[in-house]
Design a protein around this motif. Structure first.
Motif, short mmCIF file in Angstrom:
data_model
loop_
_atom_site.label_atom_id
_atom_site.label_comp_id
_atom_site.label_asym_id
_atom_site.label_seq_id
_atom_site.Cartn_x
_atom_site.Cartn_y
_atom_site.Cartn_z
N LYS A 143 0.88 -1.16 0.09
CA LYS A 143 -0.17 -0.35 -0.19
C LYS A 143 0.78 1.17 0.00
N GLU A 144 0.48 2.44 -0.15
CA GLU A 144 1.21 3.51 -0.38
C GLU A 144 2.15 3.86 0.96
N THR A 145 1.41 3.30 2.07
CA THR A 145 2.21 3.65 3.27
C THR A 145 3.15 2.50 3.99
N GLY A 146 3.17 1.48 2.90
CA GLY A 146 4.05 0.25 3.50
C GLY A 146 3.58 -0.92 2.97
N VAL A 147 3.93 -1.98 3.91
CA VAL A 147 3.47 -3.41 3.36
C VAL A 147 2.03 -3.68 4.29
N SER A 148 1.01 -4.23 3.34
CA SER A 148 -0.38 -4.52 3.97
C SER A 148 -0.28 -5.94 4.27
N ARG A 149 0.48 -6.66 3.54
CA ARG A 149 0.65 -8.24 3.87
C ARG A 149 1.93 -8.88 3.35
N PHE A 150 2.41 -9.69 4.08
CA PHE A 150 3.64 -10.63 3.93
C PHE A 150 3.46 -11.79 4.51
N SER A 151 2.80 -12.65 3.57
CA SER A 151 2.69 -14.02 4.07
C SER A 151 3.37 -15.14 3.39
N ALA A 152 3.81 -16.28 4.02
CA ALA A 152 4.37 -17.31 3.72
C ALA A 152 3.67 -18.44 3.89
N PHE A 153 3.56 -19.53 2.82
CA PHE A 153 2.75 -20.63 2.77
C PHE A 153 3.57 -21.80 2.55
N SER A 154 3.23 -22.91 3.31
CA SER A 154 3.76 -24.18 3.23
C SER A 154 2.62 -25.10 3.02
N SER A 155 2.36 -25.70 1.58
CA SER A 155 1.34 -26.23 1.10
C SER A 155 1.07 -27.85 1.78
N GLY A 156 -0.10 -28.01 2.21
CA GLY A 156 -0.46 -29.49 2.49
C GLY A 156 -1.21 -30.12 1.55
N ASP A 157 -1.77 -29.39 0.51
CA ASP A 157 -2.34 -29.99 -0.78
C ASP A 157 -3.60 -30.71 -0.34
N GLY A 158 -4.16 -30.41 0.50
CA GLY A 158 -5.28 -31.20 0.98
C GLY A 158 -5.11 -32.72 1.32
N ILE A 159 -4.10 -33.00 1.71
CA ILE A 159 -3.76 -34.62 1.97
C ILE A 159 -4.65 -34.88 3.25
N LYS A 160 -4.85 -36.11 3.19
CA LYS A 160 -5.56 -36.75 4.29
C LYS A 160 -4.77 -36.82 5.66
N VAL A 161 -5.25 -36.52 6.93
CA VAL A 161 -4.49 -36.60 7.91
C VAL A 161 -5.64 -37.21 9.03
N ASP A 162 -5.22 -38.29 9.43
CA ASP A 162 -5.86 -39.33 10.30
C ASP A 162 -5.83 -38.65 11.85
N PRO A 163 -6.71 -38.96 12.62
CA PRO A 163 -6.90 -38.78 14.14
C PRO A 163 -5.47 -39.10 14.80
N GLY A 164 -4.85 -38.17 15.43
CA GLY A 164 -3.44 -38.38 16.07
C GLY A 164 -2.43 -38.02 15.18
N GLU A 165 -2.44 -38.15 14.01
CA GLU A 165 -1.42 -37.92 13.02
C GLU A 165 -1.00 -36.20 12.91
N THR A 166 0.50 -36.07 13.13
CA THR A 166 0.97 -34.87 12.75
C THR A 166 1.75 -34.39 11.39
N VAL A 167 1.63 -33.11 11.01
CA VAL A 167 2.22 -32.57 9.95
C VAL A 167 2.93 -31.58 10.38
N GLU A 168 4.44 -31.45 9.58
CA GLU A 168 5.39 -30.46 10.00
C GLU A 168 5.49 -29.71 8.66
N SER A 169 5.49 -28.30 8.84
CA SER A 169 5.84 -27.42 7.79
C SER A 169 7.37 -27.47 7.03
N GLU A 170 7.37 -26.73 6.46
CA GLU A 170 9.03 -26.66 5.84
C GLU A 170 9.47 -25.41 6.62
#
Length: 410
Positions: free
Chosen positions: A154-181
């Motif tokens: 935006k004129e006054t600066g950065v309005s958004r700066f987001s980083a995404f680590s995609s899970g692609d909609g994978i199935k995650v069962d109860p109790g399972e964990t997923v780590e980001s990059e």
């Protein structure tokens, strides 16, 4: 200037959550030295299987730098993606809508019509063109998830700066964990050296291979294209042998045009009556190293591979085979890097090439291995990055210590 992670969020069944609940648990791990490092872990604490869309990190940065002074270096995803500098008032780059899903990791979020909204893959650098100050944010691991960044000015600066680590909609069962990059954020005054430092860290984290020298060679594509014949190869081989002092090349590489169909890589068409093994023998006898082009994840419908093993192709969520492109009039499917049968097929192809004497392969169009989302792979819990990586792991094992060149690959 001080930068810090302000929020982290997870996408579950199509909705974003910033807070823990009885069903979902989000943990964020931050290390701060000269470089800030951030990772996150998601745990499915519910009693049901969910679809995991991935992680989002929202960064606080440069609230005191006017947007009109900011330039952004945005990295692309593949050879077909733009990597360039953009600035306030500009739009992101246009892309062929039919190829967009192979040029950016998330085409639904990509826009080339809105000014001051930019995307990047892997890494981005913000630069204050008045002071020279820079901030870099990028992912230094890439084994399990595709990553991207979104920056809005935006004129006054950065309005958004987001980083995404995609899970692609994978199935995650109860109790399972997923780590980001792993995401790193740091500041400096030389964007080029910061990118070099980023690349060094990325290579260290991912155990990148190095080579003892710069390979040199002759490639058939840039003159003959797909019209190459066995006669052409032997003619050039004899010339290079006779002019070795003038052209001290190491490899002789046959490119596209020899195969009977994409997928049937060991079977030559009528232009190569003596086959690949004979060609490799001739190249070696002349004192050079044989090299070959393949597109290992592309499979034409007219190929023997497609006819005999349609189950080895990437399917969509409804179970239909995905057609990633058309090749010279024939629809093309993608080989599923998570399927055990497909993996063994890749092992057979490349181990056979090693037996025949090939010492270098140029692998093209590998982005097509990343076409499946939402449960499209044989392994319903595999992301696009994992599907590509599993196929490439098999190829590397079969190729032993020989040279592999990646083309159109994430």
């Amino acid at each position: 200037m001080e930068n810090k992670l302000i929020t982290a969020a997870i996408e579950v069944d199509g909705k974003w959550y910033k807070k823990n609940s009885q069903e979902f648990k989000l943990e964020v791990f931050t290390k701060i030295k000269d470089i800030q490092s951030v990772m996150a872990k998601f745990t499915n604490s519910s009693d049901r299987t969910i679809r995991f869309g991935g992680f989002r990190f929202d960064l606080a940065a440069w609230d005191n730098v006017p947007g009109t002074r900011i330039r952004i270096y945005r990295e692309g995803w593949t050879m077909a993606s733009a990597s360039a500098s953009v600035r306030y008032g500009e739009c992101d780059f246009e892309a062929d809508p039919h190829y967009l899903k192979y040029a950016v990791t998330n085409p639904d979020e990509y826009s080339s019509d809105l000014p001051n909204r930019f995307s990047a893959e892997h890494v981005a650098v913000l630069n204050d063109r008045e002071t020279g100050d820079c901030i870099l944010a990028g992912f230094v691991t890439s084994a399990d998830q595709l990553t991207r960044l979104t920056i809005e000015l935006k004129e006054t600066g950065v309005s958004r700066f987001s980083a995404f680590s995609s899970g692609d909609g994978i199935k995650v069962d109860p109790g399972e964990t997923v780590e980001s990059e792993e995401l790193i954020i740091y500041e400096g005054c030389d964007g080029y050296s910061m990118l070099q430092q980023f690349a060094d860290i990325w290579g260290q984290r991912m155990n990148a291979l190095s080579w003892s020298h710069v390979p040199t060679g002759w490639c058939s594509w840039y003159y003959y294209f797909s019209g190459i014949t066995e006669k052409d190869m032997l003619e050039n081989l004899e010339f290079l042998k006779a002019h070795r002092d003038e052209y001290p090349v190491e490899y002789i590489q046959l490119d596209d045009g020899y195969q009977v169909a994409l997928g049937d890589w060991l079977i030559c068409n009528e232009k190569f009556p003596n086959g690949l093994k004979s060609l490799a023998e001739n190249i070696r006898k002349a004192g050079f190293k044989p090299a070959l082009w393949l597109a290992p994840f592309m499979v034409e419908e007219r190929s023997r591979l497609f006819t005999e093993h349609p189950d080895w192709m990437v399917h969509d969520a409804d179970g239909d085979i995905i057609r990633v492109t058309t090749w010279r009039g024939c629809p093309v499917a993608a080989l599923d890097g998570t399927h055990p049968g497909a993996q063994e097929y890749l092992r057979h192809i490349f181990s056979t090439l090693i037996e025949w004497g090939f010492e270098y392969v140029k692998l093209d169009f590998m982005v097509y291995a990343c076409c499946g989302t939402g449960g499209a792979y044989h392994d319903r819990k595999a992301t696009r990055a994992q599907a590509l990586r599993r196929g490439l792991t098999v190829i590397r094992e079969a190729m032993e210590d020989k040279f592999i060149l990646g083309c159109t690959t994430p």
